[in-house]
Design an enzyme around this catalytic site. Structure first.
Site, PDB file in Angstrom:
ATOM      1  CE  LYS A   1      -7.556   5.946   1.361  1.00  0.00           C
ATOM      2  NZ  LYS A   1      -8.593   6.811   0.744  1.00  0.00           N
TER       3      LYS A   1
ATOM      4  CE1 TYR B   1      -4.209   1.387  -0.138  1.00  0.00           C
ATOM      5  CE2 TYR B   1      -3.700   2.497   1.915  1.00  0.00           C
ATOM      6  CZ  TYR B   1      -4.523   2.314   0.838  1.00  0.00           C
ATOM      7  OH  TYR B   1      -5.671   3.062   0.713  1.00  0.00           O
TER       8      TYR B   1
END
Ligand SMILES: NC(=O)c1ccc[n+]([C@@H]2O[C@H](COP(=O)([O-])OP(=O)(O)OC[C@H]3O[C@@H](n4cnc5c(N)ncnc54)[C@H](O)[C@@H]3O)[C@@H](O)[C@H]2O)c1
Length: 255
Positions: free
Chosen positions: A161, A154
């Site tokens: 995020k 990720y």
């Protein structure tokens, strides 16, 4: 029987494909009585094609969240169509390829900056662009992927995020006086366009096969959509700055 969004006017970003979480938000919102307006990136024609699959027609407006002109004219265009807004859905994420897939230690800042701009700062830009239309309060809902942990592949979407989650809390702090609630749904992995652009996404998703208490279906964006609709409704009247997990319960499991 009336729906939980009866009479509400909601702007939904992020409808790109039928696999988009935002498509399911838009569909459920209409089913629950809301009037919706969609924004589109990169081209309105793509979103217009998918919008035909919704239960009711919805107007589509072009919006690149990094484009100041698009943001500046948003309130006028939406205002003409709906008169005001009761809810805004931020369903936007992007990171360049060299910011994903195991290249964390070598990603140039330029790519990190793009990820942050599109995926985190835009929550603030979008909300401020819509603020003139939310004179009677409202609900802003975004989508995150649990930023408390480092995940396989990720990479810089993780810090993006984390920034989105912090931005949500600060917006809750600053907009509470105007009765605007700001919350996020922390969704488990879904095989959307954004997810498929992450090299090695299958490895990330396989974590759910082994650890999620509830069975998790990678091809079903509806549970996340339902979470968003619940937060848009009047059923979370005193909840703001919150992150609600729609991840099969995986966040609660250590190993
Ligand atoms: N798919 C997952 O596994 C997953 C899990 C948790 C959270 N999320 C989050 O859910 C949200 C929606 O993603 P999705 O999975 O539905 O994928 P998606 O690819 O269908 O949606 C991503 C959207 O971001 C939009 N976008 C990208 N750059 C933009 C820009 N500059 N301006 C405006 N819009 C732009 C795209 O047009 C697209 O509609 C994202 O924030 C994503 O990070 C996804």
């Amino acid at each position: 029987m009336s729906g939980i969004l009866e009479g509400k006017r909601i702007l939904v970003t992020g409808v790109l494909m039928e696999s988009s979480i935002a498509f399911h938000v838009a569909k459920l919102a209409q089913e629950q009585g809301a009037e919706i307006i969609l924004t589109a990136f990169p081209r309105p024609t793509l979103t217009e094609r998918i919008a035909k699959k919704l239960p009711k027609p919805a107007k589509v407006i072009e919006l690149d969240v990094t484009n100041e002109e698009h943001l500046a004219r948003l309130a006028d265009v939406v205002g003409e169509e709906l008169g005001g807004l009761d809810g805004v859905v931020h369903s936007i994420g992007f990171a360049p390829q060299d910011a994903l897939g195991g290249n964390f230690l070598n990603t140039p800042f330029e790519s990190v900056a793009t990820a942050m701009h599109v995926s985190a700062f835009s929550l603030k830009s979008l909300t401020m662009a819509c603020l003139p239309l939310m004179q009677n309060g409202g609900s802003v809902v975004g989508l995150t992927f649990d930023a408390q942990y480092a995940w396989p592949q990720y990479d810089w979407m993780g810090p993006a995020k984390a920034a989105l989650e912090a931005t949500n809390r600060y917006m809750a702090r600053d907009l509470g006086k105007q009765d605007i609630r700001c919350n996020l749904i922390s969704a488990g992995p879904i095989g959307s366009m954004a997810a498929k652009s992450i090299p090695g996404f299958a490895e990330l998703a396989s974590v759910w096969d082994n650890r999620s208490p509830l069975e998790w279906d990678l091809n079903d964006p509806e549970p996340a959509g339902r979470g968003v609709v619940a937060l848009l409704s009047d059923w979370f009247p005193k909840t703001t700055g919150e992150i609600i997990h729609v991840d099969g319960g995986l966040h609660a499991i250590g190993a």
